[in-house]
Design an enzyme around this catalytic site. Structure first.
Site, PDB file in Angstrom:
ATOM      1  N   GLY A 108       0.994  -0.898   0.226  1.00  0.00           N
ATOM      2  CA  GLY A 108       0.254  -0.062  -0.751  1.00  0.00           C
ATOM      3  C   GLY A 108       0.874   1.274   0.040  1.00  0.00           C
ATOM      4  O   GLY A 108       1.623   0.666  -0.488  1.00  0.00           O
ATOM      5  N   SER A 109       0.509   1.992   0.757  1.00  0.00           N
ATOM      6  CA  SER A 109       1.096   3.197   0.738  1.00  0.00           C
ATOM      7  C   SER A 109       2.453   3.938   1.073  1.00  0.00           C
ATOM      8  O   SER A 109       3.073   4.504   0.958  1.00  0.00           O
ATOM      9  CB  SER A 109      -0.162   4.166   1.257  1.00  0.00           C
ATOM     10  OG  SER A 109      -1.470   5.181   0.512  1.00  0.00           O
ATOM     11  N   VAL A 110       2.819   2.653   2.107  1.00  0.00           N
ATOM     12  CA  VAL A 110       4.614   2.790   2.143  1.00  0.00           C
ATOM     13  C   VAL A 110       5.008   2.945   1.110  1.00  0.00           C
ATOM     14  O   VAL A 110       6.396   3.606   0.325  1.00  0.00           O
ATOM     15  CB  VAL A 110       4.796   1.744   3.379  1.00  0.00           C
ATOM     16  CG1 VAL A 110       6.273   1.745   3.034  1.00  0.00           C
ATOM     17  CG2 VAL A 110       4.505   1.327   4.666  1.00  0.00           C
ATOM     18  N   PHE A 111       4.748   2.129   0.075  1.00  0.00           N
ATOM     19  CA  PHE A 111       5.413   1.771  -1.370  1.00  0.00           C
ATOM     20  C   PHE A 111       5.830   3.804  -2.020  1.00  0.00           C
ATOM     21  O   PHE A 111       6.556   3.804  -3.254  1.00  0.00           O
ATOM     22  CB  PHE A 111       4.053   1.003  -2.192  1.00  0.00           C
ATOM     23  CG  PHE A 111       5.377   0.465  -3.152  1.00  0.00           C
ATOM     24  CD1 PHE A 111       6.865   0.304  -3.126  1.00  0.00           C
ATOM     25  CD2 PHE A 111       5.537   1.670  -5.234  1.00  0.00           C
ATOM     26  CE1 PHE A 111       7.526  -0.139  -4.879  1.00  0.00           C
ATOM     27  CE2 PHE A 111       5.914   1.200  -5.828  1.00  0.00           C
ATOM     28  CZ  PHE A 111       7.586   0.205  -5.265  1.00  0.00           C
ATOM     29  N   LYS A 112       4.708   4.502  -1.590  1.00  0.00           N
ATOM     30  CA  LYS A 112       5.051   5.535  -2.424  1.00  0.00           C
ATOM     31  C   LYS A 112       6.106   6.684  -2.250  1.00  0.00           C
ATOM     32  O   LYS A 112       6.663   7.728  -2.576  1.00  0.00           O
ATOM     33  CB  LYS A 112       3.443   6.852  -1.462  1.00  0.00           C
ATOM     34  CG  LYS A 112       2.346   6.392  -1.840  1.00  0.00           C
ATOM     35  CD  LYS A 112       0.457   7.286  -1.381  1.00  0.00           C
ATOM     36  CE  LYS A 112       0.132   7.001  -1.586  1.00  0.00           C
ATOM     37  NZ  LYS A 112      -0.944   7.402  -0.836  1.00  0.00           N
TER      38      LYS A 112
END
Length: 557
Positions: free
Chosen positions: A275-279
């Site tokens: 999820g958004s950790v990959f941002k």
């Protein structure tokens, strides 16, 4: 008569089996190597002073009253305890023996009664997945240790590592012989005349070897406790020392038992949807490629599908979009970049170490690819089952850029990425062990630091990433704002990943480092069965708070 040493397809040694059948024994130490934490405390075994009794040798001549006086229990209780034993065993005493009591028992010189320091394996739950378990595997012994089997230093019943570091370090830990009390009996179980209880130990005083790990026992307890208190049933946490890039703690849920060893793998070294950790990766690419314009605003009232977003965040710049985790911004940035650099997502995920093994690997003696982590997986951006063209649609690009679709990375890799950012870009392999040592403490192997990859991002990009991660907590609307309550600054990123296929539970992450101004620890917490309760931030807060308290106390001593 013909195949006494190798009977049937199982190659049973009938002579050895017949000797075992006529032998009563008590194992003081199974001879297998053991693990110490970074401060020298035992991790995988317990050593306890115990009174060992061979009940078949118990007679009315034993000075039961004297034994009772030494152990500080009534004489009749001593006799009763011994009378209940069916085989050589340690007495179940309420209080732990002192060394003086051990000496007093041994001074009595009673055949069949001995005070000894007995080593036993710890119950599996502590450091369950990182240390691992041992068990019997005759096929593995024949396959891996045929030379030792020939020499007789191991048998097919010698225990070997099943998973975790017990497995990866097994070549150094496997027993070279047990330490036992042994005596021989006739077919009725009575001692054969003239044969005393014998003490048999390893012939080589340099064995067993031990592994000095990087794990901190107290920190491991802190992490395990926080996961349990907040009810993380499926997930776990990874804690790294930023300066040394050593593993301080790793815990995964659910725990395995002796019956479910291969049913519950280590979630911290397995691929998970981030999820958004990959941002962080998308942001790093945008900064490095000079695509971030602070004045530019993105419509965060819409989601990546162009529909109304339930959070209605309004128009945000990149910094606030990162803090509040706006998907629309990073979907748009990714689609801008992919026009000129079709492989940018893979390229930057690789630069951040997410598509590599992050655990220590190298050549150790004749072992070419020795590794500290059992079955560590590497990350992926695209599914190998789908054609690359599938990812050319703008929606697929947006989904990939926010850590959805087919993106999968390990929590260990994310923890290492956080440590790398906190250090300003220097990336190292994560060590779980400092050395392998002989029994007398002399080092056999020292595991030197390994830098990981030469693809560095600019120091400017690292500085901007540090600022973005800090703003997630400092920003009043940031997804990590609750961590502002801690007495030190945290920098980090939250993530929520939909698992798809009608799964009502999501993956929830919080990955960060602390204290932000002088980073010492990188921590990742993952809840793989997230419902409406956010457990990752409270777990992160509890672990960080306790670790900083303990660190400050030890510095003031």
């Amino acid at each position: 008569m013909i195949s006494t040493k190798s009977f049937s397809k199982n190659k049973v040694n009938l002579i050895q089996e017949s000797v075992d059948q006529r032998t009563h024994r008590f194992t003081i130490n199974d001879g297998r190597g053991y693990f110490l934490d970074r401060n020298g405390e035992l991790l995988s075994t317990d050593v306890k002073p115990q009174v060992v009794v061979f009940p078949n040798l118990f007679t009315s001549n034993w000075p039961v009253a004297t034994i009772g006086n030494i152990l500080q229990i009534p004489a009749e209780d001593v006799a009763k305890m011994i009378g209940q034993l069916k085989k050589p065993s340690a007495l179940s005493l309420q209080k732990e023996l002192s060394l003086d009591q051990m000496n007093d028992i041994n001074k009595l010189e009673i055949p069949g009664l001995y005070a000894q320091l007995v080593t036993r394996r710890k119950p599996i739950p502590f450091a369950n997945h990182i240390i691992g378990a041992v068990g019997q595997d005759p096929d593995l012994i024949k396959r891996k240790y045929g030379d030792k089997l020939e020499k007789g230093t191991v048998t097919t019943s010698t225990k070997t590592g099943k998973n975790g570091m017990q497995y990866t370090f097994d070549p150094f830990l496997i027993s070279e012989g047990e330490t036992q009390y042994i005596y021989h009996v006739d077919r009725q179980g009575h001692p054969l005349l003239g044969l005393d209880v014998k003490y048999r130990s390893q012939t080589n005083p340099l064995y067993p070897l031990y592994v000095k790990t990087t794990i901190d026992k107290k920190m491991q307890e802190t992490v395990e406790n926080a996961l349990d208190v907040h009810g993380i049933k499926d997930g776990g946490a990874v804690l790294l020392d930023i300066e040394s890039n050593e593993l301080l703690s790793m815990a995964s849920r659910p725990l395995f038992t002796s019956k479910t060893i291969f049913n519950h793998g280590n979630n911290m070294t397995s691929q998970q949807i981030p999820g958004s950790v990959f941002k962080i990766v998308t942001a790093a690419a945008a900064i490095e490629e000079n695509r971030v314009q602070n004045v530019k605003k993105y419509d965060c009232s819409l989601n990546i599908y162009g529909e109304k977003d339930e959070r209605q965040l309004g128009n945000l710049n990149v910094e606030d979009s990162f803090a509040q985790s706006c998907n629309k911004t990073f979907g748009e940035l990714a689609n801008e970049m992919i026009r000129t650099n079709p492989d940018f997502i893979e390229k930057y995920a690789e630069k951040m170490g997410l598509l590599h093994y992050n655990g220590w690997q190298g050549e150790v003696y004749h072992l070419n690819s020795f590794t500290h982590f059992y079955q560590e997986e590497i990350g992926q951006i695209y599914s190998s089952k789908k054609k690359h063209s599938h990812y050319q649609s703008s929606l697929a690009v947006s989904q990939t850029a926010i850590g959805q679709l087919d993106v999968k990375i390990t929590p260990l890799a994310v923890a290492n990425m956080m440590a790398t950012i906190a250090r300003g870009g220097e990336r190292y392999e994560v060590k779980a062990a400092k050395s392998v040592n002989f029994a007398n403490g002399t080092e056999l192997i020292e595991f030197e630091d390994h830098t990981a990859g030469d693809q560095k991002l600019s120091s400017y990009t690292m500085m901007r990433l540090q600022s973005l991660l800090l703003n997630v907590v400092k920003n009043e609307s940031g997804t990590g704002h609750a961590l502002q309550a801690l007495p030190f600054q945290v920098a980090g990123k939250s993530g929520t990943a939909e698992k798809g296929e009608g799964n009502s539970l999501n993956n929830k992450w919080f990955a960060g480092y602390f204290p932000a101004e002088q980073p010492r620890f990188a921590l990742v917490v993952v809840d793989l069965k997230h419902d409406k309760t956010n457990r990752t931030i409270p777990v992160f807060a509890d672990i960080a708070n306790e670790i900083m308290n303990d660190a400050n106390k030890s510095e003031h001593k």
